[in-house]
Design an enzyme around this catalytic site. Structure first.
Site, PDB file in Angstrom:
ATOM      1  N   LEU A 194       0.826  -1.335   0.011  1.00  0.00           N
ATOM      2  CA  LEU A 194       0.063   0.147  -0.045  1.00  0.00           C
ATOM      3  C   LEU A 194       0.847   1.362  -0.023  1.00  0.00           C
ATOM      4  O   LEU A 194       0.689   2.198  -0.838  1.00  0.00           O
ATOM      5  CB  LEU A 194      -0.785  -0.072   1.229  1.00  0.00           C
ATOM      6  CG  LEU A 194      -1.838   1.083   1.437  1.00  0.00           C
ATOM      7  CD1 LEU A 194      -2.777   1.431   0.458  1.00  0.00           C
ATOM      8  CD2 LEU A 194      -2.569   1.043   2.786  1.00  0.00           C
ATOM      9  N   GLY A 221      19.716  -3.027  34.018  1.00  0.00           N
ATOM     10  CA  GLY A 221      20.935  -2.058  34.025  1.00  0.00           C
ATOM     11  C   GLY A 221      21.792  -2.113  32.906  1.00  0.00           C
ATOM     12  O   GLY A 221      21.350  -2.280  31.893  1.00  0.00           O
ATOM     13  N   GLY A 262       2.296   7.445   3.101  1.00  0.00           N
ATOM     14  CA  GLY A 262       2.334   6.594   4.316  1.00  0.00           C
ATOM     15  C   GLY A 262       0.866   6.526   4.957  1.00  0.00           C
ATOM     16  O   GLY A 262       0.181   5.983   4.810  1.00  0.00           O
ATOM     17  N   GLU A 307       1.544  -0.385   9.822  1.00  0.00           N
ATOM     18  CA  GLU A 307      -0.067  -0.448   9.984  1.00  0.00           C
ATOM     19  C   GLU A 307      -0.670   0.626  10.673  1.00  0.00           C
ATOM     20  O   GLU A 307      -1.758   0.398  11.286  1.00  0.00           O
ATOM     21  CB  GLU A 307      -0.387  -1.943  10.854  1.00  0.00           C
ATOM     22  CG  GLU A 307       0.225  -3.195   9.805  1.00  0.00           C
ATOM     23  CD  GLU A 307      -0.520  -4.186   9.840  1.00  0.00           C
ATOM     24  OE1 GLU A 307      -1.765  -4.444  10.176  1.00  0.00           O
ATOM     25  OE2 GLU A 307      -0.161  -5.351   9.088  1.00  0.00           O
TER      26      GLU A 307
HETATM   27  N1  CAA Z   1     -13.655   0.176   6.267  1.00  0.00           N
HETATM   28  C1  CAA Z   1     -14.498   0.483   5.110  1.00  0.00           C
HETATM   29  N2  CAA Z   1     -14.341   1.644   4.520  1.00  0.00           N
HETATM   30  C2  CAA Z   1     -13.684   2.395   4.829  1.00  0.00           C
HETATM   31  C3  CAA Z   1     -12.865   2.626   5.945  1.00  0.00           C
HETATM   32  C4  CAA Z   1     -12.890   1.180   6.757  1.00  0.00           C
HETATM   33  N3  CAA Z   1     -12.184   1.028   7.736  1.00  0.00           N
HETATM   34  N4  CAA Z   1     -12.086   3.393   6.469  1.00  0.00           N
HETATM   35  C5  CAA Z   1     -12.261   4.351   5.299  1.00  0.00           C
HETATM   36  N5  CAA Z   1     -13.306   3.958   4.540  1.00  0.00           N
HETATM   37  C6  CAA Z   1     -14.018   4.370   3.474  1.00  0.00           C
HETATM   38  C7  CAA Z   1     -14.581   5.750   3.679  1.00  0.00           C
HETATM   39  O1  CAA Z   1     -15.812   5.261   4.324  1.00  0.00           O
HETATM   40  C8  CAA Z   1     -14.517   6.385   2.672  1.00  0.00           C
HETATM   41  O2  CAA Z   1     -15.547   6.092   1.633  1.00  0.00           O
HETATM   42  P1  CAA Z   1     -16.483   6.952   0.799  1.00  0.00           P
HETATM   43  O3  CAA Z   1     -15.598   7.968  -0.067  1.00  0.00           O
HETATM   44  O4  CAA Z   1     -17.567   6.074   0.192  1.00  0.00           O
HETATM   45  O5  CAA Z   1     -17.248   7.896   1.902  1.00  0.00           O
HETATM   46  C9  CAA Z   1     -13.224   6.222   1.851  1.00  0.00           C
HETATM   47  O6  CAA Z   1     -12.960   4.761   2.589  1.00  0.00           O
HETATM   48  C10 CAA Z   1     -12.189   7.217   2.226  1.00  0.00           C
HETATM   49  O7  CAA Z   1     -12.188   7.268   3.795  1.00  0.00           O
HETATM   50  P2  CAA Z   1     -11.663   8.425   4.543  1.00  0.00           P
HETATM   51  O8  CAA Z   1     -12.020   9.647   3.784  1.00  0.00           O
HETATM   52  O9  CAA Z   1     -11.687   8.465   5.761  1.00  0.00           O
HETATM   53  O10 CAA Z   1     -10.291   8.350   4.129  1.00  0.00           O
HETATM   54  P3  CAA Z   1      -8.881   9.413   4.389  1.00  0.00           P
HETATM   55  O11 CAA Z   1      -8.073   9.910   3.123  1.00  0.00           O
HETATM   56  O12 CAA Z   1      -9.302  10.442   5.409  1.00  0.00           O
HETATM   57  O13 CAA Z   1      -7.814   8.423   5.258  1.00  0.00           O
HETATM   58  C11 CAA Z   1      -7.124   7.128   7.056  1.00  0.00           C
HETATM   59  C12 CAA Z   1      -8.330   7.525   6.072  1.00  0.00           C
HETATM   60  C13 CAA Z   1      -7.533   6.239   8.175  1.00  0.00           C
HETATM   61  C14 CAA Z   1      -6.047   8.176   7.670  1.00  0.00           C
HETATM   62  C15 CAA Z   1      -6.243   6.063   6.105  1.00  0.00           C
HETATM   63  O14 CAA Z   1      -5.622   6.878   5.115  1.00  0.00           O
HETATM   64  C16 CAA Z   1      -5.169   5.383   6.951  1.00  0.00           C
HETATM   65  O15 CAA Z   1      -5.640   4.182   7.747  1.00  0.00           O
HETATM   66  N6  CAA Z   1      -3.915   5.360   6.656  1.00  0.00           N
HETATM   67  C17 CAA Z   1      -2.965   4.730   7.338  1.00  0.00           C
HETATM   68  C18 CAA Z   1      -2.409   3.892   6.440  1.00  0.00           C
HETATM   69  C19 CAA Z   1      -1.891   2.425   6.990  1.00  0.00           C
HETATM   70  O16 CAA Z   1      -2.172   2.038   8.108  1.00  0.00           O
HETATM   71  N7  CAA Z   1      -0.937   1.958   6.301  1.00  0.00           N
HETATM   72  C20 CAA Z   1      -0.159   0.785   6.832  1.00  0.00           C
HETATM   73  C21 CAA Z   1       0.828   0.226   5.814  1.00  0.00           C
HETATM   74  S1  CAA Z   1       0.790  -1.653   5.947  1.00  0.00           S
HETATM   75  C22 CAA Z   1       1.912  -1.888   6.862  1.00  0.00           C
HETATM   76  O17 CAA Z   1       2.439  -1.048   7.481  1.00  0.00           O
HETATM   77  C23 CAA Z   1       2.424  -3.353   6.955  1.00  0.00           C
HETATM   78  C24 CAA Z   1       3.515  -3.889   7.447  1.00  0.00           C
HETATM   79  O18 CAA Z   1       4.665  -3.467   7.052  1.00  0.00           O
HETATM   80  C25 CAA Z   1       3.765  -4.960   8.129  1.00  0.00           C
END
Ligand code: CAA
Length: 380
Positions: free
Chosen positions: A121, A337, A127, A361
Site C-alpha cells: 500500500l 541495568g 504513508g 500498519e
Molecule cells: N472500512 C471500510 N471503508 C472505509 C474504512 C474502513 N475501515 N475507512 C475508510 N473507509 C472508506 C470511507 O468510508 C470512504 O468512503 P466514501 O468515499 O465512500 O465515503 C473512503 O474509504 C475514504 O475514507 P476517508 O475519507 O476516511 O480516507 P482518508 O483519506 O481520510 O484516510 C485514514 C483515512 C484512516 C487516515 C487512512 O488513510 C489510513 O488508515 N492511513 C494509514 C495507512 C496505513 O495504516 N498504512 C499501513 C501500511 S501496511 C503496513 O504497515 C504493513 C506492514 O509493514 C507489516
C-alpha cells in the site's frame, strides 16, 4: 474452533517457540536474514493456516486464536511472529474482496505456507495519507491492467510469491479511484528495489517494489474497479490486531525476562526483586500488559463476531499494545541495568523491535484519528 482446540494449538506453539524459535531469535536479529527455517517450521506445523477458512485449506481458527498464536511467537522473536501476521495481511485483500475463483487460486498455497504473501500500500509520498497521495497507476489495456509506480516499506516484498498491490485506476475519483491487484512473482516489469536497514525486526525483509509497464491480467483485480481503498482499509481493520498481538508478545516476553532477572540478581544483601522501588515498576508493567491484553482479546472477539465497530476496536488495540510494548521494553532494559543495554541479553532487541509497532500498519497518530472519527465524525 472450540476452547479445547485452541488450548491444544497454543500448547503446541509454546513448545515450538521454546525449542526452535527462542534459540534462534538473537541470531536472526544479528544476521538480519529472513529465517526460512522458521517459515518452514510454521508451515509444517500449520501455524500459517490458523486464520484461513477451512474451505480454502486453512485451519479455520478464530481470530482470537490467531492473535494468541502471534503473541506466543512474539514473546521470543518479533521477526518470526511477523511471518504469521504478514501472511494474513497479504491474503486478507483476497479473502475480503476476492472472488471464489481467486480464493481457490491463491489462498490454499498461502494457508499451507508453500507461498509467502506481502501487502503493498505504502509509497514514498503516501504513508499515513494512503489514499490522497497515492501515485502508483494502473490503466486498463484489453484484458490486462498495466501497473506503473513504486511501493516502499513492503514487509516480505522481496520473498513474496504474491503481492497484493493498490494503484490508482481513476485519478478523478480520489479514494474511490483506487483498485487492488494480485501481482505474482516473476511477472515481467515487477522488480524488487532497495532493502531497508532497520533498527528492529531485522529478520523481516522490508523492501521497495518497482512496477514498470507491469502487465497484470484483469482476472487478478480484487473486487470491482474503484473498491481498492475500501478493501485496503477493511484489511487493516483485521490486520492491526495481529500487530497489536506482536506488540503484546514483545511486552510480555520482556516483562517475563526482567522479572526472572530481578529474582536472580542480588544487591544490597537481597534479590533485586525484593526492592520496593523495582517492585513498583514491575507492578506497573504487569498492569499495563494485562490491560493491553484485555483490549486486544476484545478487539479479536469483535473481529470474530463481525461487529460494526471493529475499525475502532482494532485501532484501540493497536494503539494500546504498541505503546505498552514500547514503555515495558524500555523499563525492562532499565531493570537489567548495564546488562539490559548489552546484546547478550534479549531485552535491548525487544526494545528495538517494539518501536515499529508504534509505526507500521498505521502510526499511533493514525490510530487516534480513526478512534476519534468514530466518536465525533470526520467534520466534513
Ligand atoms: N472500512 C471500510 N471503508 C472505509 C474504512 C474502513 N475501515 N475507512 C475508510 N473507509 C472508506 C470511507 O468510508 C470512504 O468512503 P466514501 O468515499 O465512500 O465515503 C473512503 O474509504 C475514504 O475514507 P476517508 O475519507 O476516511 O480516507 P482518508 O483519506 O481520510 O484516510 C485514514 C483515512 C484512516 C487516515 C487512512 O488513510 C489510513 O488508515 N492511513 C494509514 C495507512 C496505513 O495504516 N498504512 C499501513 C501500511 S501496511 C503496513 O504497515 C504493513 C506492514 O509493514 C507489516
Amino acid at each position: 474452533m472450540d476452547n479445547d482446540e485452541e488450548a491444544m494449538i497454543l500448547e503446541a506453539v509454546r513448545d515450538l517457540v521454546r525449542e526452535k524459535v527462542a534459540p534462534r531469535a538473537a541470531e536472526i536479529d544479528a544476521t538480519g536474514e529472513f529465517p526460512w527455517d522458521i517459515q518452514k517450521l510454521f508451515a509444517q506445523n500449520d501455524l500459517l493456516g490458523v486464520p484461513f477458512p477451512a474451505e480454502y485449506g486453512g485451519l479455520g481458527g478464530t481470530f482470537q486464536t490467531y492473535v494468541k498464536v502471534v503473541e506466543e511467537v512474539a514473546k521470543a522473536c518479533a521477526s518470526s511472529a511477523l511471518i504469521i501476521a504478514v501472511q494474513e495481511l497479504g491474503a486478507l485483500p483476497i479473502l475480503i474482496g476476492g472472488s471464489d475463483e481467486q480464493k481457490r487460486r491463491f489462498i490454499p498455497k498461502l494457508a499451507s505456507g508453500e507461498w509467502v504473501a506481502a501487502y503493498a500500500l505504502t509509497e514514498a509520498g503516501s504513508g499515513s495519507d494512503a489514499a490522497g497521495s497515492m501515485r502508483m497507476r494502473a490503466r486498463r489495456d484489453g484484458d490486462d491492467y498495466i501497473l506503473d509506480g513504486t511501493k516502499i516499506w513492503i514487509t516480505q516484498g522481496s520473498i513474496a510469491d504474491i503481492v497484493t498491490v493498490f494503484a490508482v485506476t481513476d485519478p478523478e475519483k480520489g479514494a474511490n479511484g483506487i483498485s487492488a491487484f494480485v501481482v505474482e512473482k516473476g511477472t515481467p516489469g515487477f522488480a524488487v528495489g532497495k532493502l531497508e536497514k532497520k533498527m528492529g525486526i531485522r529478520g523481516s525483509p522490508t523492501v521497495e517494489l518497482v512496477f514498470t509497464d507491469c502487465r497484470v491480467p484483469a482476472a487478478n483485480m480484487i473486487g470491482p474497479e474503484g473498491d481498492g481503498f475500501k478493501i485496503a482499509m477493511k484489511v487493516l481493520d483485521k490486520s492491526r490486531p495481529g500487530i497489536a498481538a506482536q506488540a503484546l508478545g514483545i511486552a510480555t516476553g520482556a516483562l517475563e525476562y526482567a522479572t526472572d532477572y530481578l529474582k536472580g540478581r542480588v544487591a544490597f544483601g537481597k534479590p533485586l526483586s525484593q526492592q520496593q522501588g523495582l517492585q513498583f515498576m514491575l507492578a506497573d508493567m504487569k498492569t499495563e500488559v494485562e490491560a493491553a491484553r484485555l483490549l486486544l482479546y476484545e478487539a479479536a472477539r469483535k473481529c470474530d463476531e463481525g461487529a460494526a465497530d471493529i475499525t475502532t476496536w482494532s485501532a484501540i488495540a493497536k494503539l494500546k499494545c504498541g505503546d505498552v510494548a514500547m514503555s515495558v521494553t524500555v523499563d525492562a532494559v532499565q531493570l537489567l541495568g548495564g546488562f539490559g543495554y548489552s546484546t547478550e541479553y534479549p531485552v535491548e532487541r525487544m526494545m528495538r523491535d517494539a518501536k515499529i509497532t508504534q509505526i507500521y500498519e498505521g502510526t499511533q497518530q493514525i490510530q487516534r484519528i480513526v478512534i476519534a472519527r468514530s466518536m465525533v465524525g470526520r467534520g466534513k
